[in-house]
Write a protein that holds these residues in place. Sequence first.
Motif, PDB file in Angstrom:
ATOM      1  N   ALA A  21      33.078 -45.295  -6.135  1.00  0.00           N
ATOM      2  CA  ALA A  21      34.101 -44.320  -5.772  1.00  0.00           C
ATOM      3  C   ALA A  21      33.603 -43.366  -4.695  1.00  0.00           C
ATOM      4  O   ALA A  21      34.331 -43.013  -3.773  1.00  0.00           O
ATOM      5  CB  ALA A  21      34.531 -43.527  -7.009  1.00  0.00           C
ATOM      6  N   ASN A  22      32.351 -42.971  -4.788  1.00  0.00           N
ATOM      7  CA  ASN A  22      31.816 -41.979  -3.857  1.00  0.00           C
ATOM      8  C   ASN A  22      31.426 -42.546  -2.493  1.00  0.00           C
ATOM      9  O   ASN A  22      31.517 -41.854  -1.492  1.00  0.00           O
ATOM     10  CB  ASN A  22      30.633 -41.243  -4.485  1.00  0.00           C
ATOM     11  CG  ASN A  22      31.088 -40.265  -5.557  1.00  0.00           C
ATOM     12  OD1 ASN A  22      31.955 -39.446  -5.314  1.00  0.00           O
ATOM     13  ND2 ASN A  22      30.536 -40.368  -6.745  1.00  0.00           N
ATOM     14  N   TYR A  39      36.574 -38.926 -10.584  1.00  0.00           N
ATOM     15  CA  TYR A  39      36.827 -39.147  -9.158  1.00  0.00           C
ATOM     16  C   TYR A  39      38.308 -39.442  -8.915  1.00  0.00           C
ATOM     17  O   TYR A  39      38.652 -40.456  -8.313  1.00  0.00           O
ATOM     18  CB  TYR A  39      35.961 -40.288  -8.616  1.00  0.00           C
ATOM     19  CG  TYR A  39      35.698 -41.395  -9.618  1.00  0.00           C
ATOM     20  CD1 TYR A  39      36.647 -42.392  -9.863  1.00  0.00           C
ATOM     21  CD2 TYR A  39      34.511 -41.433 -10.331  1.00  0.00           C
ATOM     22  CE1 TYR A  39      36.421 -43.389 -10.790  1.00  0.00           C
ATOM     23  CE2 TYR A  39      34.271 -42.433 -11.262  1.00  0.00           C
ATOM     24  CZ  TYR A  39      35.223 -43.409 -11.485  1.00  0.00           C
ATOM     25  OH  TYR A  39      34.989 -44.399 -12.412  1.00  0.00           O
ATOM     26  N   LYS A  64      39.887 -40.512  -5.520  1.00  0.00           N
ATOM     27  CA  LYS A  64      39.525 -41.827  -4.975  1.00  0.00           C
ATOM     28  C   LYS A  64      40.430 -42.930  -5.513  1.00  0.00           C
ATOM     29  O   LYS A  64      40.277 -44.098  -5.153  1.00  0.00           O
ATOM     30  CB  LYS A  64      38.076 -42.169  -5.337  1.00  0.00           C
ATOM     31  CG  LYS A  64      37.065 -41.116  -4.963  1.00  0.00           C
ATOM     32  CD  LYS A  64      36.918 -40.982  -3.476  1.00  0.00           C
ATOM     33  CE  LYS A  64      35.792 -39.997  -3.157  1.00  0.00           C
ATOM     34  NZ  LYS A  64      35.594 -39.831  -1.727  1.00  0.00           N
ATOM     35  N   LEU A  65      41.364 -42.581  -6.397  1.00  0.00           N
ATOM     36  CA  LEU A  65      42.168 -43.582  -7.102  1.00  0.00           C
ATOM     37  C   LEU A  65      43.607 -43.608  -6.610  1.00  0.00           C
ATOM     38  O   LEU A  65      44.108 -42.630  -6.066  1.00  0.00           O
ATOM     39  CB  LEU A  65      42.129 -43.300  -8.608  1.00  0.00           C
ATOM     40  CG  LEU A  65      40.724 -43.261  -9.213  1.00  0.00           C
ATOM     41  CD1 LEU A  65      40.778 -42.816 -10.664  1.00  0.00           C
ATOM     42  CD2 LEU A  65      40.036 -44.615  -9.089  1.00  0.00           C
TER      43      LEU A  65
END
Length: 204
Positions: free
Chosen positions: A95-96, A114, A117-118
């Motif tokens: 995700a990062n 996160y 990020k989704l």
Amino acid sequence: MTINRRDLLAASAGLVATTGLGKFGMTPAFAQAAEPKYTPEQGASLRLLRWTPFVKGDEDAWLANTKKFTEATGVEVRVDKESWEDIRPKAAVAANVGSGPDMVMCWFDDAHQYPDKLLDLTELATYLGDKYGGWYEGMRGYAVRDDKFIALPLAAIGNAVVYRDSHMKAAGFSEFPKDTAGFLELCKAMKAKGTPAGFPHGKA
């Protein structure tokens, strides 16, 4: 309608959540929703990170359903398996850094680590919730942030409390409590009788 890869991810992620939701007495949580229609882009593929199955039948069923998805959509799916302890850090890294698996079978509140990020899965979750009888509030809580689904619940783990009837009655209870307040009182009473309640730290 033609959709891009991100839209496809939103649609395909829901396939793992569609089976059997109506069997568990869930109450509807959404208004009537039309079935969403998605058309994968040419050459689309997906990469899924999931934990290594604990049971062989789980893997067999998962791969069979994955094959059906590929046959229905033409989208190839790569399934990567890791031990369940490694899923959380690998998902966070993906995700990062913005690369790695497209979908992750994760644990409980992982998606909330996160959320930016989704993808917004609200349209699909609304459709599935309506079709299969709604979502348990607990499961919905793990999947929703700011009134949007950022994940799709896959399952609810059915845990059972095991107790000794004679100890319960000796503590002054004729039946097992039906709420946590009553359960706490039972635990106090059992402790006072010298038979305290115990809780395992795993799947005992």
